[in-house]
Design a protein around this motif. Structure first.
Motif, PDB file in Angstrom:
ATOM      1  N   GLY A 182       6.303   3.425 -15.465  1.00  0.00           N
ATOM      2  CA  GLY A 182       7.056   2.599 -14.528  1.00  0.00           C
ATOM      3  C   GLY A 182       6.200   1.774 -13.593  1.00  0.00           C
ATOM      4  N   THR A 183       4.875   1.851 -13.753  1.00  0.00           N
ATOM      5  CA  THR A 183       3.970   1.056 -12.920  1.00  0.00           C
ATOM      6  C   THR A 183       4.149  -0.436 -13.204  1.00  0.00           C
ATOM      7  N   VAL A 184       4.118  -1.229 -12.127  1.00  0.00           N
ATOM      8  CA  VAL A 184       4.145  -2.690 -12.234  1.00  0.00           C
ATOM      9  C   VAL A 184       2.812  -3.219 -11.707  1.00  0.00           C
ATOM     10  N   ILE A 185       2.137  -4.047 -12.503  1.00  0.00           N
ATOM     11  CA  ILE A 185       0.832  -4.597 -12.132  1.00  0.00           C
ATOM     12  C   ILE A 185       0.993  -6.083 -11.858  1.00  0.00           C
ATOM     13  N   LEU A 186       0.438  -6.544 -10.734  1.00  0.00           N
ATOM     14  CA  LEU A 186       0.509  -7.953 -10.356  1.00  0.00           C
ATOM     15  C   LEU A 186      -0.867  -8.594 -10.460  1.00  0.00           C
TER      16      LEU A 186
ATOM     17  N   GLN B 148       0.810  -1.219   0.000  1.00  0.00           N
ATOM     18  CA  GLN B 148       0.000   0.000   0.000  1.00  0.00           C
ATOM     19  C   GLN B 148       0.845   1.273   0.000  1.00  0.00           C
ATOM     20  N   ASP B 149       2.084   1.193   0.468  1.00  0.00           N
ATOM     21  CA  ASP B 149       2.954   2.367   0.487  1.00  0.00           C
ATOM     22  C   ASP B 149       3.845   2.457  -0.753  1.00  0.00           C
ATOM     23  N   GLN B 150       3.570   1.604  -1.728  1.00  0.00           N
ATOM     24  CA  GLN B 150       4.324   1.621  -2.981  1.00  0.00           C
ATOM     25  C   GLN B 150       3.338   1.923  -4.114  1.00  0.00           C
ATOM     26  N   PRO B 151       3.089   3.203  -4.396  1.00  0.00           N
ATOM     27  CA  PRO B 151       2.056   3.567  -5.373  1.00  0.00           C
ATOM     28  C   PRO B 151       2.346   3.077  -6.791  1.00  0.00           C
ATOM     29  N   TRP B 152       3.578   2.663  -7.036  1.00  0.00           N
ATOM     30  CA  TRP B 152       3.925   2.148  -8.363  1.00  0.00           C
ATOM     31  C   TRP B 152       3.544   0.683  -8.556  1.00  0.00           C
ATOM     32  N   VAL B 153       2.965   0.076  -7.504  1.00  0.00           N
ATOM     33  CA  VAL B 153       2.443  -1.289  -7.605  1.00  0.00           C
ATOM     34  C   VAL B 153       0.925  -1.222  -7.703  1.00  0.00           C
ATOM     35  N   ARG B 154       0.346  -1.904  -8.696  1.00  0.00           N
ATOM     36  CA  ARG B 154      -1.109  -1.979  -8.810  1.00  0.00           C
ATOM     37  C   ARG B 154      -1.549  -3.434  -8.711  1.00  0.00           C
ATOM     38  N   ILE B 155      -2.493  -3.692  -7.819  1.00  0.00           N
ATOM     39  CA  ILE B 155      -3.087  -5.020  -7.664  1.00  0.00           C
ATOM     40  C   ILE B 155      -4.599  -4.840  -7.745  1.00  0.00           C
TER      41      ILE B 155
ATOM     42  N   THR C 163      13.412   3.767 -18.238  1.00  0.00           N
ATOM     43  CA  THR C 163      12.153   3.271 -17.676  1.00  0.00           C
ATOM     44  C   THR C 163      12.217   1.765 -17.454  1.00  0.00           C
ATOM     45  N   ILE C 164      12.805   1.041 -18.408  1.00  0.00           N
ATOM     46  CA  ILE C 164      12.960  -0.411 -18.258  1.00  0.00           C
ATOM     47  C   ILE C 164      13.825  -0.730 -17.039  1.00  0.00           C
ATOM     48  N   ASN C 165      14.892   0.044 -16.856  1.00  0.00           N
ATOM     49  CA  ASN C 165      15.758  -0.183 -15.691  1.00  0.00           C
ATOM     50  C   ASN C 165      15.022   0.116 -14.386  1.00  0.00           C
ATOM     51  N   LEU C 166      14.194   1.169 -14.402  1.00  0.00           N
ATOM     52  CA  LEU C 166      13.384   1.499 -13.220  1.00  0.00           C
ATOM     53  C   LEU C 166      12.436   0.350 -12.893  1.00  0.00           C
ATOM     54  N   ILE C 167      11.770  -0.174 -13.919  1.00  0.00           N
ATOM     55  CA  ILE C 167      10.870  -1.319 -13.722  1.00  0.00           C
ATOM     56  C   ILE C 167      11.652  -2.506 -13.165  1.00  0.00           C
ATOM     57  N   GLY C 168      12.875  -2.714 -13.669  1.00  0.00           N
ATOM     58  CA  GLY C 168      13.706  -3.810 -13.170  1.00  0.00           C
ATOM     59  C   GLY C 168      13.999  -3.670 -11.686  1.00  0.00           C
ATOM     60  N   HIS C 169      14.345  -2.469 -11.255  1.00  0.00           N
ATOM     61  CA  HIS C 169      14.600  -2.229  -9.837  1.00  0.00           C
ATOM     62  C   HIS C 169      13.337  -2.474  -9.012  1.00  0.00           C
TER      63      HIS C 169
END
Length: 439
Positions: free
Chosen positions: A295-299, A216-223, A258-264
């Motif tokens: 840079g958003t990552v969706i799970l 919840q404290d990582q706004p770049w993660v969407r579930i 951006t790809i490197n950011l997503i990787g991190h």
């Protein structure tokens, strides 16, 4: 004309029994020819394995369910089955023929107690995605909310235990299990437990809520959130949260930064779940992740979640530290704690550990970015698999950490497909410190 899907328990048993008889017969014939010296042993065995693997993969793909899920796990676990099977079953990760929509529609209406028209403004009959135990359809609720509806295939949960027993019999009679009976018992018990959880969509809904709290404290993660009014044990409705599949992460929309950011961020997700939350997303293949150009990552898909014992996480952490420090005596002890090393067998030669360490440590050698797009770790590992046989009696599949290994392998392939260029050594050291993963 398409085959009618096999959904009854009796039908599934007969289908699997036929597969078992065929595989056992092929194995018996191969052994007889080998004993009589009428064929080249290595070449004939490989050809026989390839033929059996093709038949098993075809049957598992048709039946779906527990047996197909085991096939997917087997394809990622090299010490479970021969190489020919891993290669044949790997398709099951990508290719799952869909179930006819009329079967899916009946399952939805039975579970939710209403007609499709009452439940949805519309629902697409073409699957949005299909997998081993269910498939997903896009829909819209009457209030205008766009959703995806995950529907379990009929008969899958009731036949789980008998399917697993039959598949295990097939593998045993085909001479395909490369582990002691005790390890096989432990492995199949672990797979059964995870499958029982995955077959319960109410459990998956709880997992989704748990992971939404974790991140919840990582706004770049969407579930995606659960739509409770349209969810049961066998139907799970979620808000539609779309992103790009890894194949759509192309240079015209994603620059290297951006790809490197997503990787991190992928690395952070993995390490947080392992070391901070001690609870991991256990099915990290490309279909369960999506990305956005910001840079958003969706799970997606939280049916397979493994809650880890603190002592297993600690043993894993200590094993990684020992490997990084080239302390192979300590590494041997920690692998025993993990259940990967047979305790009453002699210590393993340090040179053997050093060989594997030098292959696997490459992305973490120093603070310089590593180009995962050019990574060949999987090839170097494959080239050394023959060396495993000289120490076969000293190692066993680490059942408690099996899903950790699966998670790391899945993330390696995602970083490679994305073409990430990143230095993870500082991040890894932070997670491995005494205050590992503290926010």
């Amino acid at each position: 004309m398409a085959k009618k899907p096999v959904t009854s328990r009796a039908g599934r048993f007969l289908k699997l029994a036929g597969m078992t008889a065929s595989v056992a017969g092929q194995y018996a014939g191969q052994r007889a020819r080998r004993l009589l010296g009428t064929e080249n042993e290595e070449g004939a065995r490989s050809e026989s394995y390839t033929r059996m693997a093709g038949q098993i993969a075809e049957t598992l793909g048709e039946l779906k369910g527990a047996v197909m899920k085991v096939g997917q796990i087997a394809s990622q676990t090299q010490d479970f089955l021969p190489r020919e099977f891993s290669e044949a079953l790997e398709k099951l990760q990508r290719e799952a023929p869909p179930m006819p929509f009329e079967v899916i529609a009946e399952q939805i209406e039975t579970e939710l107690g209403k007609s499709l028209g009452e439940l949805f403004e519309y629902i697409q009959d073409t699957p949005y995605a299909s997998a081993s135990i269910g498939q997903v359809h896009r829909a819209r609720l009457h209030d205008g909310t766009d959703v995806i509806v995950k529907v379990q295939y009929p008969g899958v949960d009731e036949s789980c235990d008998s399917d697993l027993k039959q598949l295990r019999l097939t593998l045993r009679l085909g001479g395909l299990l490369k582990m002691p009976k005790a390890s096989v018992d432990q492995l199949f018990a672990e797979i059964r437990e995870r499958l029982k959880e995955e077959l319960d969509y109410e459990n998956e809904a709880r997992n989704i809520r748990l992971f939404r709290r974790f991140h919840q404290d990582q706004p770049w993660v969407r579930i995606p959130a659960v739509i409770d009014s349209h969810s049961t044990r066998r139907v799970l409705t979620l808000e539609l949260v779309e992103g790009d599949h890894v194949s759509q992460v192309t240079p015209d929309r994603y620059d290297q930064a951006t790809i490197n950011l997503i990787g991190h961020r992928i690395f952070t997700l993995m390490a947080d779940q392992l070391f901070r939350f001690q609870c991991i997303h256990g099915d990290p293949h490309a279909g369960n992740f999506a990305y956005r150009p910001d840079g958003t990552v969706i799970l997606y898909d939280f049916g397979c979640v493994k809650k880890l014992k603190p002592e297993i996480v600690e043993a894993y952490r200590k094993a990684l530290i020992a490997a990084l420090n080239e302390d192979y005596e300590a590494l041997d002890r920690h692998l025993i704690d993990l259940g990967a090393r047979v305790e009453d067998q002699p210590a393993v030669d340090e040179a053997y550990y050093a060989m594997w360490r030098d292959i696997l440590i490459v992305p973490f050698l120093d603070d310089q970015p590593y180009d995962f797009g050019e990574a060949d770790i999987h090839k170097r590992v494959a080239a050394k698999t023959s060396t495993v046989f000289q120490y076969l009696n000293r190692f066993q599949p680490p059942v408690e950490s099996l899903f950790i290994d699966r998670m790391i392998a899945g993330h390696y392939w995602m970083l490679k497909r994305l073409g990430v260029q990143a230095a993870f050594r500082p991040d890894l050291e932070r997670y491995l410190s005494d205050h590992a993963g503290s926010p």
